[in-house]
Motif scaffolding. Sequence first.
Motif, PDB file in Angstrom:
ATOM      1  N   LEU B 195      -8.397  -1.377  -9.173  1.00  9.75           N
ATOM      2  CA  LEU B 195      -7.665  -1.627 -10.368  1.00  9.75           C
ATOM      3  C   LEU B 195      -8.471  -2.909 -11.147  1.00  9.75           C
ATOM      4  O   LEU B 195      -8.191  -2.819 -12.381  1.00  9.75           O
ATOM      5  CB  LEU B 195      -6.438  -1.420 -10.609  1.00  9.75           C
ATOM      6  N   SER B 196      -7.745  -4.188 -10.325  1.00  8.74           N
ATOM      7  CA  SER B 196      -8.586  -5.512 -10.602  1.00  8.74           C
ATOM      8  C   SER B 196     -10.449  -5.225 -10.972  1.00  8.74           C
ATOM      9  O   SER B 196     -10.517  -7.075 -11.825  1.00  8.74           O
ATOM     10  CB  SER B 196      -8.331  -6.458 -10.073  1.00  8.74           C
ATOM     11  N   GLY B 197     -10.967  -4.759 -10.694  1.00 10.20           N
ATOM     12  CA  GLY B 197     -12.202  -4.557 -10.572  1.00 10.20           C
ATOM     13  C   GLY B 197     -12.423  -5.808  -9.316  1.00 10.20           C
ATOM     14  O   GLY B 197     -14.441  -5.869  -9.582  1.00 10.20           O
ATOM     15  N   ARG B 198     -11.849  -6.029  -8.456  1.00 13.12           N
ATOM     16  CA  ARG B 198     -12.764  -7.407  -8.206  1.00 13.12           C
ATOM     17  C   ARG B 198     -13.035  -7.019  -6.335  1.00 13.12           C
ATOM     18  O   ARG B 198     -12.129  -6.707  -5.892  1.00 13.12           O
ATOM     19  CB  ARG B 198     -10.937  -8.333  -7.588  1.00 13.12           C
ATOM     20  N   LEU B 199     -13.888  -6.078  -6.638  1.00 15.52           N
ATOM     21  CA  LEU B 199     -14.130  -5.249  -5.492  1.00 15.52           C
ATOM     22  C   LEU B 199     -15.756  -6.114  -4.615  1.00 15.52           C
ATOM     23  O   LEU B 199     -15.771  -5.401  -3.795  1.00 15.52           O
ATOM     24  CB  LEU B 199     -15.530  -3.819  -6.248  1.00 15.52           C
ATOM     25  N   ASP B 200     -15.717  -6.991  -4.691  1.00 14.52           N
ATOM     26  CA  ASP B 200     -16.162  -7.672  -3.384  1.00 14.52           C
ATOM     27  C   ASP B 200     -15.528  -7.893  -1.727  1.00 14.52           C
ATOM     28  O   ASP B 200     -14.831  -7.067  -2.198  1.00 14.52           O
ATOM     29  CB  ASP B 200     -16.439  -9.085  -3.741  1.00 14.52           C
ATOM     30  N   ALA B 201     -15.878  -8.149  -0.769  1.00 11.47           N
ATOM     31  CA  ALA B 201     -15.804  -7.402   0.305  1.00 11.47           C
ATOM     32  C   ALA B 201     -14.173  -7.878   0.418  1.00 11.47           C
ATOM     33  O   ALA B 201     -13.678  -8.049   1.778  1.00 11.47           O
ATOM     34  CB  ALA B 201     -16.723  -7.907   1.547  1.00 11.47           C
ATOM     35  N   ARG B 202     -13.578  -9.184  -0.602  1.00  9.54           N
ATOM     36  CA  ARG B 202     -12.464 -10.346   0.150  1.00  9.54           C
ATOM     37  C   ARG B 202     -11.395  -9.482   0.134  1.00  9.54           C
ATOM     38  O   ARG B 202     -10.203 -10.209   0.874  1.00  9.54           O
ATOM     39  CB  ARG B 202     -12.566 -11.269  -1.227  1.00  9.54           C
ATOM     40  N   TRP B 203     -11.295  -8.136  -0.418  1.00  9.87           N
ATOM     41  CA  TRP B 203      -9.905  -7.192  -0.503  1.00  9.87           C
ATOM     42  C   TRP B 203      -9.712  -6.379   0.766  1.00  9.87           C
ATOM     43  O   TRP B 203      -8.900  -6.825   1.711  1.00  9.87           O
ATOM     44  CB  TRP B 203     -10.136  -6.009  -1.562  1.00  9.87           C
ATOM     45  N   ILE B 204     -11.681  -6.816   1.424  1.00 13.51           N
ATOM     46  CA  ILE B 204     -11.214  -6.053   3.390  1.00 13.51           C
ATOM     47  C   ILE B 204     -11.149  -7.336   3.449  1.00 13.51           C
ATOM     48  O   ILE B 204      -9.979  -7.031   4.949  1.00 13.51           O
ATOM     49  CB  ILE B 204     -12.604  -5.401   3.466  1.00 13.51           C
ATOM     50  N   GLU B 205     -11.686  -8.711   3.857  1.00 13.27           N
ATOM     51  CA  GLU B 205     -11.182  -9.900   4.500  1.00 13.27           C
ATOM     52  C   GLU B 205      -9.599  -9.774   4.530  1.00 13.27           C
ATOM     53  O   GLU B 205      -8.879  -9.573   5.681  1.00 13.27           O
ATOM     54  CB  GLU B 205     -11.823 -11.036   3.732  1.00 13.27           C
ATOM     55  N   GLY B 206      -8.935  -9.623   3.257  1.00  9.74           N
ATOM     56  CA  GLY B 206      -7.371 -10.516   3.173  1.00  9.74           C
ATOM     57  C   GLY B 206      -6.587  -8.606   3.668  1.00  9.74           C
ATOM     58  O   GLY B 206      -5.567  -9.557   3.807  1.00  9.74           O
ATOM     59  N   THR B 207      -6.861  -7.497   4.287  1.00 10.45           N
ATOM     60  CA  THR B 207      -6.374  -6.378   4.871  1.00 10.45           C
ATOM     61  C   THR B 207      -6.884  -6.509   6.469  1.00 10.45           C
ATOM     62  O   THR B 207      -6.025  -5.362   7.136  1.00 10.45           O
ATOM     63  CB  THR B 207      -6.523  -5.368   4.095  1.00 10.45           C
ATOM     64  N   ARG B 208      -7.623  -6.825   6.634  1.00  6.83           N
ATOM     65  CA  ARG B 208      -8.926  -7.071   8.302  1.00  6.83           C
ATOM     66  C   ARG B 208      -7.230  -6.839   8.752  1.00  6.83           C
ATOM     67  O   ARG B 208      -7.259  -5.551   9.999  1.00  6.83           O
ATOM     68  CB  ARG B 208      -9.623  -7.774   8.021  1.00  6.83           C
ATOM     69  N   ARG B 209      -7.260  -7.820   9.019  1.00  9.53           N
ATOM     70  CA  ARG B 209      -5.406  -7.751  10.452  1.00  9.53           C
ATOM     71  C   ARG B 209      -4.494  -6.605  10.054  1.00  9.53           C
ATOM     72  O   ARG B 209      -4.286  -6.932  10.723  1.00  9.53           O
ATOM     73  CB  ARG B 209      -4.814  -9.036  10.303  1.00  9.53           C
TER      74      ARG B 209
END
Lengths: 161, 698
Positions: B195-209
Amino acid sequence: MTVLLLAGLLATVVVAYVLHPVVAGRWAPMEREVDELTEAQHRKRVALLALRDVEYDYHAGKLDDADYRKQKSQLSLEALTALDEEAGEWRTRFDASAHELGEREERARREEVEAEIAALRASIREGTVCTQCATPNPLESRYCGECGSALPGRERARRGT
Amino acid sequence: MIPALGEFALWIALPIALWGCALAFLGGRWLRGDLILSAERSTYAVFGLLFVASAGLIVAFMGDRFDYWYVYNYSSTNLHPFFKFSGLWAGQRGSLLFWALNLSFFSVLAVWLNRRRNRELMPYANGVLLAVTSFFIIITLFVTPPFEQLGFTPSDGRGLNPQLQNYWMTIHPPTLYLGFTAFTVPFAFAIAALLSGRLDARWIEGTRRWVLTSWFFLTLGIIFGMRWAYEELGWGGYWFWDPVENASLLPWLVATAFVHSIMIQENRGMLKVWNMGLVVLTFLMTIFATFLTRSGLIESVHSFAQNLTIAWIFLGFLGVVGTLSLGLIFWRLPLLHSERQFESLLSREAAFLLNNLVLLGAAFAVTWGTMFPLITEGLIGSRVAVGPPFFNQVNIPIGLVLLALMGIGPVIAWRKASARNLKRNFLLPTALGLAVGTVLYVAGVRHHYAWLTFTIGTFVLTIIVIEFWKGTRARARIEAENHFTAFIHLVRRNRRRWGGYIVHVGVVIMFMGFAGSAFDREARESLIPGESMSIVSAFGHEYTLTYQGLSTHQDPNMWRVIALMSIQRDGVEVGTMTTERQMVVAPPQPITEVGIRSTLFEDLYVILSTLDEQVGMGNEPQHQRATFQVLVNPLVPWIWYGGLIVAAGTLVALWPGAGVPTRIPAPGAGSGTAPGAERRREEASRPERAADPAAPVG
């Protein structure tokens, strides 16, 4: 009756708690934290992780010399590019906050960040990447196998610094 | 009073959740911090309200409030308080409330942990979390109301299903639910990124745990369920490919695929669309699993046959979420392009992709087999169920391919591995695997799948041991540490890699435990006290069981008949065992309590199958005739030990502070995680010292 009173009280407390920010105009933090990674920092970190894996794979015997050099070169350049972007981000950030900091503090912070970036850059260059032609070289090399330039990290190591 | 207050709390939770959901999306869109804060407070408030509602239901159970339909149907006055407490998740109505409570708990954690981080994502993520919570609250309120009253007060309840009256009942469902609900957080972050278009790998980093947390609970939940089935269902096995067992396996399979494929995105910037698809699919599978478990759509031993309205509601929800998610992915395709291409089929990327395809293949096969009765009902008008033979035939080969990939993946380098290097890395493990295979063949192991499991398992274990050995040795040499310290530091430096390897060790051991079932031995005899029966295990041990007699025992909610057996192993007395038949009073139903005697390599499993009709007529031996079914299950304990190792490995990978380099691992300089610039500068000026053997040692 008591239950109704308690339920009413519960509903009132909850509604007041939830509505308070809207009524009182209280905002949630909207800015990034200082230590939160930016896109460039994140790319740098990923490149560093990949470099670590390449080093490990090479020394664990999973990579040929040729593949190792190629990949190390590619990832080192990616890390350097991300590092440049990060340096740019820092400069923008300092420019934006210059008026909030005193001149001395701003200079000190700039120097600290630049020193850190320089150290990172050096740590790439002390490695196997030739600073003249960007060709990666075997670990024990003193001179670049491609252009013959002395590898800076090795020279410094020889000088004992 | 408290149950009534709980019901009110549930009603208050709905508008608050809907309000928060709407404000979260609006706040994210308009960048309005006040709306975002109000939405975050809604999340906290909804958790509080669902907590009160759940507490109300538990109080109703503890207070024997049989005027509530749910309490009446799942409890009785003589039910142990332990099981009254777990009544919250014993049936459909309570368990959906419990689902909402779990999800709400994780939502609070996610919002609180990100109260100053990921601020561009959080409004949308919170909105998604509240939307899913709202869905469950709506179902709980309007379709399966846990606080529905009968209008009169029966003197007693109908009691809890006796098979649920087991201590695993208090552990297995909550663990699985924690796994299901925790995965909503990565899904919410994925949708927020879209939705936000912030599709770099940071969302994955934030959810890995979060992904690993969910995987941890799913894995434990499944293993606990297997243990429960093994102890309680009394047929000697631990997995029956029951629809509800399958339901728990589906999200696990897809989540496992995701856990591996995110590494490719993080390291190589590839498979972005694939990963988005996997997050959405895993989330849908968690809902699908809940739906299968709680809709009663497909009969199973977990059957809680209910009305089918809820089935259609769940299907509708799955359809809407799936369509919207796919639409969002399609909309953002331009931002999800891969940064690199596959360079070689001989690479870790390719091994991971194959692992993904195999896992999804397994998920498809399990879904197909599970839904087959419904499919055939739709096509030919009658239900045709496929049993364990179908699932085994399809999934055992798939499992073996996965097993082999666990060995191949870590040894192949990223990007491209040369045939020469592969030969060098595979030679010893393959030789050892084949050596073990040859020994087993000579020893008489002819079961193909079991033989392959042990051979491939040895190959994988050898590879992992070599990896650990190489790392530990290098670190010990560089840091001048003893090998034990070097090993501990090695794992601490890169918890994710080494934690993953520990998980693989556990999985290999579990697979060997599964393979042991090919060598089960079984005997069945009718005995009177004083008589004996014998059975020889696959390992050649002879067990002699002597029936000593019966005793009866009256518990508040059951009548127990307990058979005592003395056991000899290879002619040596090793102790006694009991096995029981229980007749539960409410609801009246007989159940079996098996006797299990575990050693490292095999279980002696004794079932009191049938009792003579004259049991209880007297103390004479002829009045105590009973039929015993005795099994010797080789390697079953390895499943539980393997499960423990898997859990430990996941915790290692999950533990905060996993070493991540912040500087380039230059030759001889190592990769540091120094917090400050000073230390980094200092380390950079010491190129001769490597802190991590993952860094060069040359």
